[in-house]
Design a protein around this motif. Structure first.
Motif, PDB file in Angstrom:
ATOM      1  N   GLY A   1      -0.573   6.975  -9.132  1.00  0.00           N
ATOM      2  CA  GLY A   1       0.527   7.183  -8.213  1.00  0.00           C
ATOM      3  C   GLY A   1       0.538   8.603  -7.687  1.00  0.00           C
ATOM      4  N   VAL A   2       1.649   8.978  -7.094  1.00  0.00           N
ATOM      5  CA  VAL A   2       1.805  10.274  -6.434  1.00  0.00           C
ATOM      6  C   VAL A   2       2.583  11.213  -7.337  1.00  0.00           C
ATOM      7  N   SER A   3       2.130  12.436  -7.459  1.00  0.00           N
ATOM      8  CA  SER A   3       2.788  13.434  -8.301  1.00  0.00           C
ATOM      9  C   SER A   3       3.642  14.380  -7.474  1.00  0.00           C
ATOM     10  N   THR A   4       4.643  14.958  -8.128  1.00  0.00           N
ATOM     11  CA  THR A   4       5.375  16.100  -7.589  1.00  0.00           C
ATOM     12  C   THR A   4       5.326  17.208  -8.628  1.00  0.00           C
ATOM     13  N   ALA A   5       5.843  18.359  -8.269  1.00  0.00           N
ATOM     14  CA  ALA A   5       5.854  19.466  -9.226  1.00  0.00           C
ATOM     15  C   ALA A   5       6.676  19.119 -10.460  1.00  0.00           C
TER      16      ALA A   5
ATOM     17  N   VAL B   1       0.845  -1.190   0.000  1.00  0.00           N
ATOM     18  CA  VAL B   1       0.000   0.000   0.000  1.00  0.00           C
ATOM     19  C   VAL B   1       0.883   1.243   0.000  1.00  0.00           C
ATOM     20  N   PRO B   2       0.376   2.374  -0.502  1.00  0.00           N
ATOM     21  CA  PRO B   2       1.209   3.585  -0.617  1.00  0.00           C
ATOM     22  C   PRO B   2       1.291   4.345   0.701  1.00  0.00           C
TER      23      PRO B   2
ATOM     24  N   TYR C   1       4.626   5.707   1.773  1.00  0.00           N
ATOM     25  CA  TYR C   1       5.872   6.471   1.816  1.00  0.00           C
ATOM     26  C   TYR C   1       5.760   7.755   0.995  1.00  0.00           C
ATOM     27  N   ASP C   2       6.516   8.745   1.409  1.00  0.00           N
ATOM     28  CA  ASP C   2       6.483  10.075   0.811  1.00  0.00           C
ATOM     29  C   ASP C   2       7.276  10.081  -0.489  1.00  0.00           C
ATOM     30  N   TYR C   3       6.573  10.169  -1.611  1.00  0.00           N
ATOM     31  CA  TYR C   3       7.261  10.162  -2.904  1.00  0.00           C
ATOM     32  C   TYR C   3       8.049  11.448  -3.119  1.00  0.00           C
ATOM     33  N   ALA C   4       7.502  12.561  -2.719  1.00  0.00           N
ATOM     34  CA  ALA C   4       8.202  13.841  -2.916  1.00  0.00           C
ATOM     35  C   ALA C   4       9.529  13.869  -2.172  1.00  0.00           C
ATOM     36  N   GLY C   5       9.577  13.247  -1.001  1.00  0.00           N
ATOM     37  CA  GLY C   5      10.807  13.246  -0.209  1.00  0.00           C
ATOM     38  C   GLY C   5      11.687  12.042  -0.435  1.00  0.00           C
ATOM     39  N   ALA C   6      11.406  11.250  -1.465  1.00  0.00           N
ATOM     40  CA  ALA C   6      12.179  10.029  -1.727  1.00  0.00           C
ATOM     41  C   ALA C   6      13.623  10.364  -2.088  1.00  0.00           C
ATOM     42  N   ILE C   7      14.502   9.411  -1.880  1.00  0.00           N
ATOM     43  CA  ILE C   7      15.916   9.550  -2.261  1.00  0.00           C
ATOM     44  C   ILE C   7      16.026   9.404  -3.768  1.00  0.00           C
ATOM     45  N   ARG C   8      16.628  10.390  -4.404  1.00  0.00           N
ATOM     46  CA  ARG C   8      16.885  10.343  -5.843  1.00  0.00           C
ATOM     47  C   ARG C   8      18.388  10.453  -6.046  1.00  0.00           C
TER      48      ARG C   8
ATOM     49  N   PRO D   1      10.348   8.954 -16.575  1.00  0.00           N
ATOM     50  CA  PRO D   1       9.210   8.681 -17.457  1.00  0.00           C
ATOM     51  C   PRO D   1       8.334   7.552 -16.915  1.00  0.00           C
ATOM     52  N   LEU D   2       7.100   7.531 -17.380  1.00  0.00           N
ATOM     53  CA  LEU D   2       6.131   6.483 -17.068  1.00  0.00           C
ATOM     54  C   LEU D   2       5.703   6.530 -15.602  1.00  0.00           C
ATOM     55  N   PHE D   3       4.806   5.633 -15.231  1.00  0.00           N
ATOM     56  CA  PHE D   3       4.170   5.699 -13.916  1.00  0.00           C
ATOM     57  C   PHE D   3       4.817   4.802 -12.880  1.00  0.00           C
ATOM     58  N   TYR D   4       5.802   3.994 -13.262  1.00  0.00           N
ATOM     59  CA  TYR D   4       6.314   2.974 -12.357  1.00  0.00           C
ATOM     60  C   TYR D   4       6.848   3.565 -11.055  1.00  0.00           C
ATOM     61  N   ASP D   5       7.574   4.672 -11.149  1.00  0.00           N
ATOM     62  CA  ASP D   5       8.144   5.285  -9.945  1.00  0.00           C
ATOM     63  C   ASP D   5       7.043   5.896  -9.075  1.00  0.00           C
ATOM     64  N   ASN D   6       6.125   6.634  -9.678  1.00  0.00           N
ATOM     65  CA  ASN D   6       5.062   7.303  -8.919  1.00  0.00           C
ATOM     66  C   ASN D   6       4.175   6.304  -8.184  1.00  0.00           C
ATOM     67  N   TYR D   7       3.921   5.194  -8.815  1.00  0.00           N
ATOM     68  CA  TYR D   7       2.991   4.209  -8.256  1.00  0.00           C
ATOM     69  C   TYR D   7       3.675   3.278  -7.253  1.00  0.00           C
ATOM     70  N   PHE D   8       4.856   2.774  -7.579  1.00  0.00           N
ATOM     71  CA  PHE D   8       5.444   1.700  -6.785  1.00  0.00           C
ATOM     72  C   PHE D   8       6.367   2.173  -5.665  1.00  0.00           C
ATOM     73  N   VAL D   9       7.029   3.315  -5.823  1.00  0.00           N
ATOM     74  CA  VAL D   9       7.926   3.775  -4.757  1.00  0.00           C
ATOM     75  C   VAL D   9       7.172   4.015  -3.444  1.00  0.00           C
ATOM     76  N   PRO D  10       5.998   4.670  -3.449  1.00  0.00           N
ATOM     77  CA  PRO D  10       5.258   4.798  -2.185  1.00  0.00           C
ATOM     78  C   PRO D  10       4.825   3.453  -1.606  1.00  0.00           C
TER      79      PRO D  10
END
Length: 649
Positions: free
Chosen positions: A509-513, A43-44, A46-53, A124-133
């Motif tokens: 998934g979760v969006s950022t700016a 389940v989502p 975790y904070d996607y905006a604050g994720a480690i990149r 690109p694509l939704f994999y990061d937005n959806y699965f990282v959280p």
């Protein structure tokens, strides 16, 4: 059935878990379940905006650009900061691609984006937005020679496959990587369980890496992917192109300074052997099928039944090879062409993909492997589930070619008599060849069944066998299987290959700016047409007995030539008419090597072998009493093959 690597990993984790349960009180045992797991699903939380990149460069141990410095593959990563702080190890979803900077990914051609300091800000694509959280890391890998990677692209070859495999090794503690400043990078934050996904070339490299048997690659999801690069550029010795081959494709995605990779491209051009169209060591290196027995990963295949870019032979041969090796498999077959399921069955695709990755990468005991193994779009937006593919009970049934009225032949159970003649007509388009089947059109011969007296299921690979006498040492033979009858069909020949892009969006998934999770919705492009080409196939007659050693034909002598059409799956309703259309050169799809032949066909010793499911004792097609009259309107033009090479992604 479970893969060897999964069985070993699951057993080890089960033993560790069991030890924890014996040593810890119940409350402590429960606390071992990470917050992103609820029951049998992630389940989502975790904070996607604050994720480690972050970005790392993985050493490949190769040096095909010849500069004396080991080639390195660039990997951009995003992962939850909360799991890193808590010391919770997580699996990785990986999309390795050559397109992240040159061309973009997905229906909206998204590219990676970076901040001024080089930090990746958009994937690109939704994999990061959806699965990282949901407790996954996402890795976007640049092929060798593309974007920020070094080395040179060799299009399905050793550098490409082993370069991406090196990333899997690094994620499992078996390789080396550095950050941009040269300091070592270690993947201590991951379980080492990796799932690769990608469409087209991205999915092709997933097939290739899986075929190396690399440990830690638990699953792959190849979408419209290549299983043999020879089969991408040729069919039974017939060339699809000489202008857009591997050398051109390597240059198309090249991210290096112009002169650096020219020697590699020169070698690609020489190795591909356009002069003969033969299979050789160059193509054997790029054929993943023989190594399907080495695959440890489970495989979730998705493909378009009307894909004219990466044709259906790629999924079918890979699927069958995996089956022989006992690999856990799942298959989706849709009606569109070279299109990601995200763009033609979005909600169901994301839900299924979620369950698939949860099962294979998070070890969650959900129902995905108890669900039907095969899902097929039978007609626009009508889906059915089945246990296997081809359909159970399918067998090749011979169908004879009859002379008919001399203009239009017949398909039926009884052997034909006499001969018919084909004269090469290179200017003949597919539309002209298959329309108005009862008309006398120079350059083609049409054979029609009687109207079907019951529904007919075709599932698998049809083959054509012709006994021929030729006027010159070589010629091309072309065949199309056609469904005649008015029906609503996916217009896979139009731009979009069966889908239209709408102005509305849906978010996954979760969006950022910098990185939004919203994508434009699509709808099926459905038209009412009088016929539909089900499948096609070609052969260079000199390659009739061997793809490696062409043998010219002796004019005036009879030869038997057998070749497969593209695998297909359909149900033709009662009342429809099945047609086989034969031509010689096909300039719309191939590059004929020696046009201009005249070919006599011995009908008695020629046939169509049709993969069908039949009740015992029944033939595939009814007895043709008269040649049916089939009228058709003008059909839409087929996609231009040359244009497709620039839209490979």
């Amino acid at each position: 059935m479970t893969s060897p690597s999964r069985r070993r990993g699951a057993l080890a984790r089960a033993l560790i878990g069991a030890a924890g349960l014996l040593l810890a009180p119940p409350a402590a045992a429960e606390s071992r379940v990470p917050p992103h797991v609820q029951g049998t699903r992630t389940v989502p939380v975790y904070d996607y905006a604050g994720a480690i990149r972050e970005s790392v460069w993985v050493s490949t141990g190769l040096d095909n650009d010849g500069d004396g410095v080991g080639d390195r593959v660039a990997v951009d990563l995003v992962r939850p900061r909360e799991t890193a702080r808590a010391g919770v190890r997580i699996p990785v979803i990986m999309d390795a691609s050559p397109y992240y900077q040159c061309c973009g990914r997905g229906n909206e051609s998204e590219r990676k984006q970076y901040a001024a300091d080089g930090t990746v800000t958009k994937f690109p694509l939704f994999y990061d937005n959806y699965f990282v959280p949901r407790g996954y890391a996402f890795a976007a890998v640049d092929f060798a020679g593309t974007s920020r990677s070094t080395g040179c692209g060799d299009v399905g070859g050793r550098e490409e496959i082993l370069g991406v495999r090196a990333v899997v090794d690094w994620l499992n503690g078996r390789g080396r990587a550095t950050y941009a400043d040269g300091t070592p990078a270690r993947a201590t934050w991951t379980t080492g369980q990796v799932g690769m996904i990608g469409k087209s070339w991205d999915g092709s490299v997933a097939n290739g890496v899986a075929a190396t048997g690399v440990e830690g690659l638990e699953t792959i999801v190849p979408i419209s992917a290549i299983s043999s690069w020879y089969d991408y550029y040729r069919h039974n010795g017939a060339l699809y192109t000489t202008d857009f081959g591997p050398a051109w494709l390597s240059g198309y995605v090249d991210g290096r300074p112009d002169p650096v990779c020219q020697p590699v491209r020169d070698a690609l051009l020489a190795g591909s052997d356009n002069a003969t169209g033969s299979y050789n060591a160059f193509w054997a290196e790029r054929n993943f099928l023989p190594d399907a027995r080495r695959v440890r990963a489970s495989v979730f295949v998705a493909h378009g039944l009307n894909d004219l870019n990466v044709e259906t032979k790629h999924f079918a041969r890979w699927w069958e090879a995996l089956g022989r090796g006992g690999v856990p498999r799942k298959l989706w077959l849709g009606q569109p062409g070279h299109v990601d399921p995200f763009d033609f069955r979005r909600a169901e695709w994301v839900s299924t993909l979620h369950r698939w990755f949860d099962y294979w990468l998070q070890d969650l005991p959900n129902s995905v492997m108890r669900e039907p193994a095969v899902t097929i779009e039978r007609e626009p937006d009508v889906w059915v589930n089945e246990r296997s593919w081809p359909a159970r009970g399918t067998a090749p049934v011979p169908v004879s070619l009859g002379a008919g009225d001399g203009t239009t032949g017949t398909l039926g159970p009884r052997p034909g008599r006499g001969t018919t003649t084909l004269v090469d007509a290179p200017e003949l388009t597919e539309s002209a060849a298959v329309a108005q089947p009862d008309a006398d059109v120079p350059g083609r011969r049409v054979f029609l069944s009687a109207p079907l007296d019951r529904d007919l299921r075709i599932s698998g690979t049809a083959t054509v066998t012709l006994r021929v006498r030729v006027s010159q040492p070589n010629t091309q033979l072309s065949a199309r299987l056609v469904d005649y009858g008015t029906a609503a069909r996916i217009n896979s020949l139009a731009p979009g290959e069966g889908v239209r892009t709408l102005d509305t969006e849906s978010c996954w998934g979760v969006s950022t700016a910098a990185d939004d999770a919203c994508y434009r919705e699509t709808e099926k492009n459905v038209v009412t047409s009088d016929y539909g080409v089900l499948t096609r196939g070609w052969v260079d007659a000199a390659h009739r007995d061997s793809l490696t050693r062409p043998t010219p034909l002796t004019p005036g002598r009879w030869y038997t030539v057998t070749w497969p059409l593209m695998p297909h799956d359909t149900v033709l309703p009662a009342g429809r008419t099945l047609g086989l259309v034969l031509t010689l050169s096909d300039n719309q799809f191939t590059v004929p090597g020696s046009p201009g032949a005249t070919v006599d066909v011995d009908l008695r010793h020629s046939r169509l072998d049709l993969p069908v499911t039949l009740p015992p004792g029944l033939g595939a097609l009814p007895e043709p009493r008269v040649v049916p009259r089939v009228s058709t309107r003008e059909a839409p033009a087929v996609l231009d093959r040359g244009k497709e090479w620039t839209e490979f992604r």
